[in-house]
Design a protein around this motif. Structure first.
Motif, PDB file in Angstrom:
ATOM      1  N   ALA A   1       3.756  -5.992   4.191  1.00 15.16           N
ATOM      2  CA  ALA A   1       3.891  -6.311   5.609  1.00 15.16           C
ATOM      3  C   ALA A   1       2.556  -6.679   6.226  1.00 15.16           C
ATOM      4  N   VAL A   2       2.630  -7.553   7.226  1.00 18.51           N
ATOM      5  CA  VAL A   2       1.499  -7.825   8.102  1.00 18.51           C
ATOM      6  C   VAL A   2       1.762  -7.067   9.395  1.00 18.51           C
ATOM      7  N   VAL A   3       0.863  -6.149   9.736  1.00 17.28           N
ATOM      8  CA  VAL A   3       1.036  -5.261  10.885  1.00 17.28           C
ATOM      9  C   VAL A   3       0.073  -5.667  11.985  1.00 17.28           C
ATOM     10  N   THR A   4       0.568  -5.759  13.206  1.00 17.88           N
ATOM     11  CA  THR A   4      -0.288  -6.045  14.349  1.00 17.88           C
ATOM     12  C   THR A   4       0.267  -5.363  15.592  1.00 17.88           C
ATOM     13  N   GLN A   5      -0.594  -4.712  16.367  1.00 17.82           N
ATOM     14  CA  GLN A   5      -0.222  -4.078  17.630  1.00 17.82           C
ATOM     15  C   GLN A   5       0.990  -3.152  17.479  1.00 17.82           C
ATOM     16  N   GLY A   6       0.981  -2.322  16.425  1.00 18.18           N
ATOM     17  CA  GLY A   6       2.033  -1.336  16.260  1.00 18.18           C
ATOM     18  C   GLY A   6       3.389  -1.892  15.896  1.00 18.18           C
ATOM     19  N   SER A   7       3.417  -3.098  15.334  1.00 20.32           N
ATOM     20  CA  SER A   7       4.693  -3.691  14.957  1.00 20.32           C
ATOM     21  C   SER A   7       4.505  -4.575  13.733  1.00 20.32           C
ATOM     22  N   LEU A   8       5.620  -5.042  13.155  1.00 19.66           N
ATOM     23  CA  LEU A   8       5.591  -5.884  11.968  1.00 19.66           C
ATOM     24  C   LEU A   8       5.661  -7.356  12.366  1.00 19.66           C
ATOM     25  N   SER A   9       4.736  -8.146  11.833  1.00 18.81           N
ATOM     26  CA  SER A   9       4.777  -9.594  12.054  1.00 18.81           C
ATOM     27  C   SER A   9       5.537 -10.279  10.928  1.00 18.81           C
ATOM     28  N   GLN A  10       5.225  -9.902   9.685  1.00 22.17           N
ATOM     29  CA  GLN A  10       5.911 -10.420   8.507  1.00 22.17           C
ATOM     30  C   GLN A  10       6.168  -9.259   7.557  1.00 22.17           C
ATOM     31  N   THR A  11       7.252  -9.328   6.831  1.00 20.93           N
ATOM     32  CA  THR A  11       7.540  -8.262   5.872  1.00 20.93           C
ATOM     33  C   THR A  11       8.363  -8.799   4.706  1.00 20.93           C
ATOM     34  N   GLU A  12       8.217  -8.129   3.570  1.00 24.53           N
ATOM     35  CA  GLU A  12       8.950  -8.507   2.359  1.00 24.53           C
ATOM     36  C   GLU A  12       9.101  -7.270   1.492  1.00 24.53           C
ATOM     37  N   THR A  13      10.250  -7.146   0.828  1.00 24.19           N
ATOM     38  CA  THR A  13      10.478  -6.058  -0.112  1.00 24.19           C
ATOM     39  C   THR A  13      10.722  -6.637  -1.495  1.00 24.19           C
ATOM     40  N   VAL A  14       9.994  -6.110  -2.480  1.00 21.71           N
ATOM     41  CA  VAL A  14      10.141  -6.532  -3.873  1.00 21.71           C
ATOM     42  C   VAL A  14      10.621  -5.314  -4.665  1.00 21.71           C
ATOM     43  N   ASN A  15      11.727  -5.466  -5.374  1.00 22.80           N
ATOM     44  CA  ASN A  15      12.289  -4.330  -6.121  1.00 22.80           C
ATOM     45  C   ASN A  15      11.580  -4.139  -7.458  1.00 22.80           C
ATOM     46  N   ILE A  16      10.270  -4.029  -7.383  1.00 28.34           N
ATOM     47  CA  ILE A  16       9.430  -3.712  -8.550  1.00 28.34           C
ATOM     48  C   ILE A  16       8.445  -2.640  -8.106  1.00 28.34           C
ATOM     49  N   ALA A  17       8.388  -1.543  -8.843  1.00 32.34           N
ATOM     50  CA  ALA A  17       7.470  -0.460  -8.466  1.00 32.34           C
ATOM     51  C   ALA A  17       7.280   0.473  -9.657  1.00 32.34           C
ATOM     52  N   GLY A  18       6.910   1.714  -9.378  1.00 32.56           N
ATOM     53  CA  GLY A  18       6.513   2.646 -10.427  1.00 32.56           C
ATOM     54  C   GLY A  18       7.563   2.902 -11.491  1.00 32.56           C
ATOM     55  N   ASN A  19       8.831   3.055 -11.093  1.00 31.03           N
ATOM     56  CA  ASN A  19       9.875   3.294 -12.085  1.00 31.03           C
ATOM     57  C   ASN A  19      10.040   2.111 -13.025  1.00 31.03           C
ATOM     58  N   ASP A  20       9.829   0.913 -12.496  1.00 28.18           N
ATOM     59  CA  ASP A  20       9.916  -0.285 -13.340  1.00 28.18           C
ATOM     60  C   ASP A  20       8.749  -0.337 -14.330  1.00 28.18           C
ATOM     61  N   PHE A  21       7.576   0.147 -13.903  1.00 32.97           N
ATOM     62  CA  PHE A  21       6.445   0.219 -14.830  1.00 32.97           C
ATOM     63  C   PHE A  21       6.785   1.154 -15.988  1.00 32.97           C
ATOM     64  N   ASP A  22       7.398   2.311 -15.672  1.00 31.72           N
ATOM     65  CA  ASP A  22       7.782   3.269 -16.716  1.00 31.72           C
ATOM     66  C   ASP A  22       8.776   2.635 -17.690  1.00 31.72           C
ATOM     67  N   ALA A  23       9.784   1.954 -17.134  1.00 27.33           N
ATOM     68  CA  ALA A  23      10.806   1.334 -17.983  1.00 27.33           C
ATOM     69  C   ALA A  23      10.209   0.235 -18.853  1.00 27.33           C
ATOM     70  N   GLN A  24       9.243  -0.495 -18.309  1.00 26.15           N
ATOM     71  CA  GLN A  24       8.601  -1.564 -19.074  1.00 26.15           C
ATOM     72  C   GLN A  24       7.792  -0.996 -20.238  1.00 26.15           C
ATOM     73  N   ILE A  25       7.125   0.129 -20.003  1.00 32.95           N
ATOM     74  CA  ILE A  25       6.356   0.773 -21.067  1.00 32.95           C
ATOM     75  C   ILE A  25       7.296   1.251 -22.176  1.00 32.95           C
TER      76      ILE A  25
END
Length: 342
Positions: A161-185
């Protein structure tokens, strides 16, 4: 204490609760062990986490939150109720709660989360997007008008996210994170060495020798598991360079998503971002060299905040104290009447 206010981060990997004036008071894995017949939880948190892969007959271990979204209502409600009661103890006052929520959560998912928290003992709930909470927890002032780029890499999803003045200007969610790293290993070890390793072993490898960029001096670790061909115990040596290589496809997807964020961001906010640090938060921001990876990919100064796994909960506490500002952006507390809870 006359009542409680709580900052709550219910993540795929952990549940973190903060109290204004006290800081983080609870940090537990978001795992539950439950009776498979009655669906009544027996353990929650660390004990369930360490029992995963070792559970006896009749007991199942699950993460009731997946990719930041509730996948099992009953188990999540029991888990959150257990943790809130550990914090407020025998207080007769029901707490107000500010909770983090994935940036692109749907209205149904938000209502479900509010319902779970209220049924767990809260008086009222305000949901704030996770990257915004993470920015507050990293020290960004909600009334600061300049743009800040925050990447929150958790266990189940990555919020940008791009945050400005206590709010979100742009945001995106990607379903890749720590659990996916574990599964890839685990997948890499199976394909290269024909060894089957458990989720705990894959996570231990990630934490011990995992890296986003090659280390100056490669380090090794023993991986213990079961031979995929004959079923017998097998121990191999795996290097940090191998783990780095196997994680690159996932890490590349994250850096590519960050680049796309800049294409949607206004030139003035991009100028603000280039004059400050890009902030990495979330538990998976602890992966060795991930700040260097993003710095090279984006040409920016990148900083992993202190204790990144606690930022969202700390930021929820900041939001509690700044509700007079967040009110201007449509944030407010919801009660059981607002979400039609019986």
């Amino acid at each position: 204490m006359f009542g409680y206010d709580l900052g709550l981060d219910i993540g795929t990997s952990s549940v973190v609760i903060s109290v204004p004036g006290k800081g983080v008071v609870l940090n537990e894995p978001s795992y539950v062990a439950f009776d498979s017949e009655t669906e009544k939880i027996l353990y929650a948190g660390k004990r369930a986490y360490f029992l995963q892969g070792r559970e006896p007959m009749g007991i199942e271990i699950v993460q009731p939150v997946q990719n930041g979204i509730i996948s099992n209502y009953s188990l999540t409600q029991q888990m959150v109720h257990h943790f809130i009661n550990r914090v407020i103890k025998k207080s007769i006052f029901r707490p107000r709660v500010v909770a983090s929520v994935p940036a692109l959560a749907t209205e149904v998912e938000k209502r479900t989360l509010i319902s779970v928290i209220i049924r767990s003992g809260a008086r009222s709930v305000c949901l704030v997007e996770e990257p915004l909470c993470a920015a507050f927890g990293a020290g960004i002032d909600p009334i600061h008008p300049s743009g800040v780029f925050v990447i929150d890499i958790g266990g189940g999803a990555t919020d940008m996210a791009v945050v400005t003045q206590g709010s979100l200007s742009q945001t995106e969610t990607v379903n890749i994170a720590g659990n996916d790293f574990d599964a890839q290993i685990a997948k890499y070890l199976k394909e290269k060495y024909s060894i089957l390793v458990g989720q705990r072993m894959a996570e231990d490898i990630k934490k011990a020798i995992g890296c986003a960029v090659p280390r100056g001096e490669p380090i090794t670790m023993s991986a213990k598991g079961r031979n995929a061909e004959n079923g017998l115990p097998l121990v191999i040596e795996v290097t940090s360079d191998e783990i780095c290589e196997c994680l690159q496809p996932l890490l590349t997807q994250l850096t590519d998503a960050a680049r796309i964020m800049f294409e949607r961001t206004s030139p003035q906010l991009v100028a603000d971002i280039t004059s400050s640090d890009l902030l990495l938060t979330g538990g998976s921001a602890n992966l060795y060299g991930i700040d260097t990876l993003f710095a090279k990919a984006l040409g920016l100064d990148v900083r992993v905040v202190n204790h990144p796994e606690l930022c969202a909960s700390k930021g929820a506490c900041v939001a509690l104290n700044k509700m007079h500002i967040l009110d201007n952006y449509g944030y407010g507390f919801k009660t059981k009447e607002d979400v039609r809870i019986r």
